[in-house]
Design an enzyme around this catalytic site. Structure first.
Site, PDB file in Angstrom:
ATOM      1  N   SER A  29       0.655   2.164  -4.585  1.00  0.00           N
ATOM      2  CA  SER A  29       1.630   1.378  -5.348  1.00  0.00           C
ATOM      3  C   SER A  29       2.337   2.266  -6.560  1.00  0.00           C
ATOM      4  O   SER A  29       1.710   2.757  -7.517  1.00  0.00           O
ATOM      5  CB  SER A  29       0.751   0.171  -6.022  1.00  0.00           C
ATOM      6  OG  SER A  29       0.544  -0.674  -5.239  1.00  0.00           O
ATOM      7  N   HIS A  60       5.195  -0.342  -1.940  1.00  0.00           N
ATOM      8  CA  HIS A  60       4.665   0.454  -0.838  1.00  0.00           C
ATOM      9  C   HIS A  60       5.944   0.568   0.229  1.00  0.00           C
ATOM     10  O   HIS A  60       6.173  -0.468   1.063  1.00  0.00           O
ATOM     11  CB  HIS A  60       3.660  -0.248  -0.091  1.00  0.00           C
ATOM     12  CG  HIS A  60       2.327  -0.199  -1.185  1.00  0.00           C
ATOM     13  ND1 HIS A  60       1.915  -1.236  -1.893  1.00  0.00           N
ATOM     14  CD2 HIS A  60       1.378   0.575  -0.951  1.00  0.00           C
ATOM     15  CE1 HIS A  60       0.859  -0.996  -2.499  1.00  0.00           C
ATOM     16  NE2 HIS A  60       0.370   0.143  -1.838  1.00  0.00           N
ATOM     17  N   HIS A  82      -3.743  -3.191   3.373  1.00  0.00           N
ATOM     18  CA  HIS A  82      -4.771  -3.756   2.762  1.00  0.00           C
ATOM     19  C   HIS A  82      -5.395  -4.844   3.494  1.00  0.00           C
ATOM     20  O   HIS A  82      -4.699  -5.500   4.151  1.00  0.00           O
ATOM     21  CB  HIS A  82      -4.545  -4.203   1.373  1.00  0.00           C
ATOM     22  CG  HIS A  82      -3.675  -3.169   0.475  1.00  0.00           C
ATOM     23  ND1 HIS A  82      -2.204  -2.851   0.705  1.00  0.00           N
ATOM     24  CD2 HIS A  82      -3.882  -2.375  -0.481  1.00  0.00           C
ATOM     25  CE1 HIS A  82      -1.834  -2.001  -0.189  1.00  0.00           C
ATOM     26  NE2 HIS A  82      -2.908  -1.750  -0.942  1.00  0.00           N
ATOM     27  N   TYR A  84      -6.506  -7.393   2.422  1.00  0.00           N
ATOM     28  CA  TYR A  84      -5.782  -8.721   1.989  1.00  0.00           C
ATOM     29  C   TYR A  84      -4.683  -9.204   2.729  1.00  0.00           C
ATOM     30  O   TYR A  84      -3.980 -10.422   2.738  1.00  0.00           O
ATOM     31  CB  TYR A  84      -5.685  -8.976   0.307  1.00  0.00           C
ATOM     32  CG  TYR A  84      -4.745  -7.792  -0.158  1.00  0.00           C
ATOM     33  CD1 TYR A  84      -3.285  -8.110   0.047  1.00  0.00           C
ATOM     34  CD2 TYR A  84      -5.199  -6.648  -0.818  1.00  0.00           C
ATOM     35  CE1 TYR A  84      -2.339  -7.138  -0.653  1.00  0.00           C
ATOM     36  CE2 TYR A  84      -4.251  -5.897  -1.358  1.00  0.00           C
ATOM     37  CZ  TYR A  84      -2.744  -6.233  -1.379  1.00  0.00           C
ATOM     38  OH  TYR A  84      -2.132  -5.095  -1.761  1.00  0.00           O
ATOM     39  N   GLU A  85      -4.236  -8.203   3.601  1.00  0.00           N
ATOM     40  CA  GLU A  85      -2.677  -8.578   4.105  1.00  0.00           C
ATOM     41  C   GLU A  85      -3.374  -9.168   5.588  1.00  0.00           C
ATOM     42  O   GLU A  85      -2.346  -9.704   6.182  1.00  0.00           O
ATOM     43  CB  GLU A  85      -2.028  -7.367   4.444  1.00  0.00           C
ATOM     44  CG  GLU A  85      -1.422  -6.806   3.096  1.00  0.00           C
ATOM     45  CD  GLU A  85      -0.776  -5.422   3.168  1.00  0.00           C
ATOM     46  OE1 GLU A  85       0.456  -5.189   4.015  1.00  0.00           O
ATOM     47  OE2 GLU A  85      -1.537  -4.497   2.907  1.00  0.00           O
ATOM     48  N   ALA A 112      -3.531   2.971  -6.998  1.00  0.00           N
ATOM     49  CA  ALA A 112      -3.270   2.274  -8.486  1.00  0.00           C
ATOM     50  C   ALA A 112      -4.843   1.429  -8.666  1.00  0.00           C
ATOM     51  O   ALA A 112      -5.177   0.794  -7.741  1.00  0.00           O
ATOM     52  CB  ALA A 112      -2.125   1.351  -8.306  1.00  0.00           C
ATOM     53  N   MET A 210      -7.976  -2.045  -4.637  1.00  0.00           N
ATOM     54  CA  MET A 210      -8.161  -2.739  -3.396  1.00  0.00           C
ATOM     55  C   MET A 210      -7.844  -1.864  -2.369  1.00  0.00           C
ATOM     56  O   MET A 210      -7.714  -2.247  -1.318  1.00  0.00           O
ATOM     57  CB  MET A 210      -7.168  -3.938  -3.590  1.00  0.00           C
ATOM     58  CG  MET A 210      -7.210  -4.909  -4.635  1.00  0.00           C
ATOM     59  SD  MET A 210      -5.988  -6.156  -4.694  1.00  0.00           S
ATOM     60  CE  MET A 210      -6.104  -6.759  -6.466  1.00  0.00           C
ATOM     61  N   SER A 211      -7.961  -0.778  -2.269  1.00  0.00           N
ATOM     62  CA  SER A 211      -7.514   0.303  -1.097  1.00  0.00           C
ATOM     63  C   SER A 211      -8.707   1.461  -0.914  1.00  0.00           C
ATOM     64  O   SER A 211      -9.761   1.083  -1.534  1.00  0.00           O
ATOM     65  CB  SER A 211      -6.094   0.701  -1.417  1.00  0.00           C
ATOM     66  OG  SER A 211      -6.093   1.623  -2.299  1.00  0.00           O
ATOM     67  N   ASN A 234      -3.943  -0.273 -15.605  1.00  0.00           N
ATOM     68  CA  ASN A 234      -4.259  -1.404 -16.736  1.00  0.00           C
ATOM     69  C   ASN A 234      -5.624  -1.140 -16.930  1.00  0.00           C
ATOM     70  O   ASN A 234      -6.660  -0.586 -16.157  1.00  0.00           O
ATOM     71  CB  ASN A 234      -4.083  -2.518 -15.921  1.00  0.00           C
ATOM     72  CG  ASN A 234      -4.848  -2.814 -14.546  1.00  0.00           C
ATOM     73  OD1 ASN A 234      -4.227  -2.327 -13.151  1.00  0.00           O
ATOM     74  ND2 ASN A 234      -6.085  -3.383 -14.485  1.00  0.00           N
ATOM     75  N   HIS A 246       1.135  -7.865 -11.197  1.00  0.00           N
ATOM     76  CA  HIS A 246       1.413  -6.755 -10.113  1.00  0.00           C
ATOM     77  C   HIS A 246       2.874  -5.752 -10.698  1.00  0.00           C
ATOM     78  O   HIS A 246       2.782  -4.609 -10.731  1.00  0.00           O
ATOM     79  CB  HIS A 246       1.916  -7.445  -8.990  1.00  0.00           C
ATOM     80  CG  HIS A 246       2.226  -5.995  -7.582  1.00  0.00           C
ATOM     81  ND1 HIS A 246       1.461  -5.343  -7.427  1.00  0.00           N
ATOM     82  CD2 HIS A 246       3.418  -6.024  -6.787  1.00  0.00           C
ATOM     83  CE1 HIS A 246       1.981  -4.522  -6.347  1.00  0.00           C
ATOM     84  NE2 HIS A 246       3.149  -4.974  -6.196  1.00  0.00           N
TER      85      HIS A 246
HETATM   86  N1  HPA Z   1      -7.995  -4.546  -9.994  1.00  0.00           N
HETATM   87  C1  HPA Z   1      -8.029  -4.412  -8.730  1.00  0.00           C
HETATM   88  N2  HPA Z   1      -6.779  -3.590  -8.292  1.00  0.00           N
HETATM   89  C2  HPA Z   1      -5.981  -2.992  -9.105  1.00  0.00           C
HETATM   90  C3  HPA Z   1      -6.140  -3.240 -10.623  1.00  0.00           C
HETATM   91  C4  HPA Z   1      -7.147  -4.128 -10.948  1.00  0.00           C
HETATM   92  O1  HPA Z   1      -7.563  -4.150 -12.250  1.00  0.00           O
HETATM   93  N3  HPA Z   1      -5.105  -2.615 -10.983  1.00  0.00           N
HETATM   94  C5  HPA Z   1      -4.645  -1.936 -10.123  1.00  0.00           C
HETATM   95  N4  HPA Z   1      -4.753  -2.168  -8.691  1.00  0.00           N
END
Ligand code: HPA
Length: 272
Positions: A29, A60, A82, A84-85, A112, A210-211, A234, A246
């Protein structure tokens, strides 16, 4: 599934004959920009590649690029799938095994991620030293394809120690701060709860995303050497006053991408 990767490989090779990528680069991302530094580039939309699926997540891009990074023949995937998709395991096997069939030896993954440490804030980079698969999923579920690797295999040193040393040296030489730590993969698509983040910290995680983990599993199964870096977008849930979005991850990802680009460039210089 094997067939899908072979079909994709044949199609891709037709678009750029006599090109054998040694490096595979997966851009997460907000990190797509890095592909802009490829030279003599050929770009193919995922939608045109048999067995590939157009990505839908903003940030993406959903394109595969072939070209030279610092003289190193490279194939770059901008956009990934991912769990989740709701994709099935075949697609992730197809992506990674296609790279293997094209000739890739080293897979450099980026993503990310949220940091579990106050002193590794948004905008930092973290080299992944190991991972915890917390997705409750595994891309290798199903019959094993012996053509790619054995049913059972080890995940010690999944993140190649020599390549990690090399990357750490590159970062030092470039005077870039590169944190190191364990990446835990959550299923998503929602960010975590503060309680989950406290639990992940107890488990030994340093960053959460998540990847990446499914791709690393498939890559190690077929013998690719792996190196991976998280762009910290973050502080994880509960560590910040503001709620996570996001959009924040994309914005911070774009900032970290500039440093990531330097790091990857330095890495390819060492490879060439
Ligand atoms: N959690 C999960 N996935 C992420 C995060 C997070 O804080 N930041 C970027 N991708």
């Amino acid at each position: 599934m094997t067939e899908a990767a072979f079909n994709a490989k044949t199609f891709i090779q037709k678009q750029k004959p006599n090109f054998t990528p040694k490096l595979g680069l997966i851009l997460g991302s907000g990190l797509s920009e890095i592909a802009a530094s490829l030279e003599d580039v050929t770009t193919i939309s995922y939608g045109d590649i048999p067995g590939f699926i157009q990505t839908t997540i903003s940030g993406h891009a959903g394109v595969l690029s072939l070209g030279y990074l610092n003289g190193v023949p490279t194939v770059c995937l901008q956009g990934r799938k991912h769990y989740y998709e709701g994709f099935n395991n075949e697609i992730i096997k197809t992506y990674i095994r296609t790279l293997k069939l094209l000739g890739v030896e080293i897979l450099f993954l980026t993503n990310a991620a949220g940091s579990l440490h106050q002193d590794v804030p948004a905008g930092s980079l973290m080299m992944i030293t190991d991972h915890i698969n917390f997705q409750g999923q595994n891309p290798l579920i199903g019959s094993n394809d012996e053509a790619f690797g054995p049913r059972f295999f080890g995940m010690e040193d999944a993140y190649d120690p020599k390549l990690r040393d090399m990357l750490a040296t590159v970062a030092k030489d470039l005077e870039l701060h590169l944190a190191q730590g364990v990446y835990i993969s959550a299923l998503g698509p929602m960010f975590e709860t503060p309680a989950e983040i406290r639990a992940f910290r107890l488990l030994g995680a340093d960053a959460v995303g998540m990847s990446t983990v499914p791709e690393v599993i498939v890559a190690r199964h077929c013998g690719l050497r792996v190196v991976a870096v998280s762009a910290i977008t973050n502080l994880a849930a509960g560590m910040n006053k503001e709620a996570l979005t996001h959009e924040d991850t994309l914005y911070q990802g774009a900032k970290a991408a500039k440093v990531m680009q330097k790091l990857i460039f330095g890495f390819t210089q060492e490879l060439s």
